[in-house]
Every structure is written in C-alpha cells, then in structure tokens.
Scaffold this active site. Structure first.
Site, PDB file in Angstrom:
ATOM      1  CE  LYS A 187     -47.081  14.514 -13.113  1.00 23.09           C
ATOM      2  NZ  LYS A 187     -45.904  15.570 -13.301  1.00 23.09           N
ATOM      3  CD  GLN A 230     -42.950  14.691 -15.544  1.00 17.55           C
ATOM      4  OE1 GLN A 230     -44.281  14.902 -15.213  1.00 17.55           O
ATOM      5  NE2 GLN A 230     -42.559  14.101 -14.281  1.00 17.55           N
ATOM      6  CG  ASP A 255     -45.589  21.101 -12.461  1.00 15.63           C
ATOM      7  OD1 ASP A 255     -46.026  19.801 -11.852  1.00 15.63           O
ATOM      8  OD2 ASP A 255     -45.077  20.953 -13.282  1.00 15.63           O
TER       9      ASP A 255
HETATM   10  N1  GUN Z   1     -40.726  14.790 -11.621  1.00 12.89           N
HETATM   11  C1  GUN Z   1     -40.784  14.956 -10.349  1.00 12.89           C
HETATM   12  N2  GUN Z   1     -41.909  15.476  -9.963  1.00 12.89           N
HETATM   13  C2  GUN Z   1     -42.719  16.161 -11.526  1.00 12.89           C
HETATM   14  C3  GUN Z   1     -43.537  17.453 -11.188  1.00 12.89           C
HETATM   15  O1  GUN Z   1     -44.135  17.436  -9.868  1.00 12.89           O
HETATM   16  N3  GUN Z   1     -43.756  17.886 -12.112  1.00 12.89           N
HETATM   17  C4  GUN Z   1     -42.696  18.138 -13.116  1.00 12.89           C
HETATM   18  N4  GUN Z   1     -43.111  19.037 -14.072  1.00 12.89           N
HETATM   19  N5  GUN Z   1     -41.762  17.351 -12.899  1.00 12.89           N
HETATM   20  C5  GUN Z   1     -41.510  16.464 -12.037  1.00 12.89           C
END
Ligand code: GUN
Length: 285
Positions: free
Chosen positions: A52, A96, A119
């Site tokens: 990311k 996350q 998100d």
């Molecule tokens: N863990 C697995 N997929 C995601 C996501 O799309 N965003 C976040 N913040 N954590 C995750």
C-alpha cells in the site's frame, strides 16, 4: 473479451489515472496524505501494508507510517486515531486488520472519522453505500466492479451470486452489485445445496476463505468467475478459493490468483485517497 481477467494491468491503468489526478491536485497546492497504521507483527499484514505504501509513492500520495508494537493498548490506538482525525494535513486513515487480541476492531473502525475512512469500513460509509449516497466504498468490492466494467462485462440484469458474507467483502459486494442493477443472491456456510445456487450465476463472486473449494461442478457453462481468496496450496504456491485449473475451461472469464482481484484492492485504495480530498472539501463548502 479476454478469458483471463488481468487485474494487474487494469489496476495499473487505475493507478495511472490516480497519478494524473494527484499531480493536478498538487498544481492547485493540494497534497494528499494517507496515514497507515499497523499493530503487531502479522507477516501477511506487513506485506499488504508495504504494498500500500509503495502504491502511494508511485501515485504521488504521501504516506505516514505508524508501526505499533503487539502490546499497544486500545486506548493508545484510539488516541492516535483521534490525533490523526484532527490533523488537517491527513486525508486518509487506514488501520490494517486484523488487530491483536484485546483490541476491539469495531471500536477502532468507529473511531476513524467517516471523512477519512478510505477503507470504507465505518458504519456511516457502509450505510451511505447501502442507500446510494456519496461516501467511501470498501476497496475490494469496488475493485471487483471496476474489474468487471473495464473487462467489458455487463452487470445490469445479470444473476450474480456472492459466496461469503463478510463485512469487508461479501456484504458490500452484494450491495454494490444491486446498485449496478444485478439480481443478487448471497450464500454462506448455512446455505443449503450451495452448488445448486452457484450454478445459477452468470457472475459468481467467491470470498469464502477456503483454498480451491469451488470446482467446475459449482459453475454454469460460460459464467464469469471472480476469486477473492488468497492462500498457499500444498506446494506452497499461491491459490484462490476457486480451483482455477478445474474451472478455467468452463468459465467465459475468470480472475487468476495472484494477479486478479488482489491488485485492484490497492488501486481502489489510491482512488479513495483522492476521493477523500473531494469529500473533505465538500464538507468545507
Ligand atoms: N485486512 C485485509 N484486508 C484489508 C483491507 O482491505 N483493509 C484493511 N485495513 N485491513 C485489511
């Protein structure tokens, strides 16, 4: 239409568009900043967060990194989120998941300002998506809609079956497909005769979290198959929830793992970071 849907090249096209938009914002004096928080040492999460941050750099978005230790308390995390909510230089906040035991995920998601929730997990954004109002849409389902559209696959009027009902993928996916005028069925672990339902699908979206569970007998001839899963198989090779080799001949189009849905999630995160600037400026008008 290509049979193997190329998530890598479609996601690259979206990131290129984001890069142009980001440069245009910069010319107007607007810097876009994403704060990324990771708590603990989950190796998969570390890889995702690294990817990311790399995407941010490629697009021109500034990223602030908060790597917190496993023993961080809920209170400390909530305090950091509060500080970032109040920092006008921060446009997006991403925590996350999963979080270590002892930290209430719901409380943390609720603490993020809905205007910075890139998100799309905050209940306010989930509600807005449900009734078709502007807000953040969660990245994986939004990425799947883009993947279908940019591959020339029409959604309107199609029988779409979503396998899985998680808050991150299954539920928002079904709502987005409904918004695109599909007929939507959501299946889950208690669904009776799953095969009978999945065989009705023109577009089958699988997010069950079980390696290679969906074999050819779950698929209608000519269906579009979208695989959200990512696992290591018995030979340590990456695989999805769909048994690709078994299904590929029966499907009219299919996403591979890796290189299908995965890259789209990050591209849509970049898109949401740029949208955050729009939403935050609307608020100031
Ligand atoms: N863990 C697995 N997929 C995601 C996501 O799309 N965003 C976040 N913040 N954590 C995750």
């Amino acid at each position: 239409m290509e049979k193997i849907i190329d998530g890598k090249s479609i996601s690259q096209a979206i990131k290129d568009e984001c890069k142009e938009r980001c440069a245009a914002y910069k010319e107007k004096g607007l810097d876009v900043t994403l704060a990324v928080i990771i708590v603990g040492n989950d190796p998969a999460s570390k890889v995702y967060v690294g990817n990311k941050k790399k995407a941010c750099t490629a697009v021109g978005i500034s990223s602030l990194s908060y790597e917190l230790s496993e023993d961080t308390t809920e209170e400390q995390l909530l305090k950091l989120i509060d500080d970032l909510n109040n920092d006008s230089k921060v446009n997006g906040i991403l925590v996350q998941l999963p979080l270590p035991k002892g930290i209430d995920e719901k409380k943390v998601i609720n603490a993020i300002s809905p205007l910075k929730d890139v998100d799309g997990f905050h209940p306010e954004n989930v509600g807005k998506m449900c009734i078709g109002e502007d807000g953040f849409v969660s990245c994986t389902p939004a990425g799947i809609v883009e993947l279908l559209k940019r591959s020339g696959i029409k959604i309107e009027g199609k029988e779409c079956v979503v396998v899985g009902r998680s808050n991150i993928v299954g539920k928002p996916m079904s709502l987005l497909l409904l918004r695109e005028n599909a007929t939507v069925t959501v299946c889950h672990s208690k669904t009776k005769d799953l095969k009978e339902v999945t065989r009705r699908a023109d577009i089958l979206i699988v997010a069950v979290g079980k390696p290679k569970m969906i074999t050819a007998d779950y698929i209608k001839e000519g269906a579009v198959v979208i695989d959200v899963g990512i696992h290591r198989d018995e030979n340590n090779k990456l695989c999805g929830d769909v048994d690709f080799v078994d299904v590929v001949d029966k499907a009219s189009a299919i996403t591979p793992v890796p290189g299908g849905v995965g890259p789209m999630t990050i591209a849509m995160l970049m898109y949401n970071c740029l949208e955050s600037v729009v939403l935050q400026n609307q608020q100031r008008d």
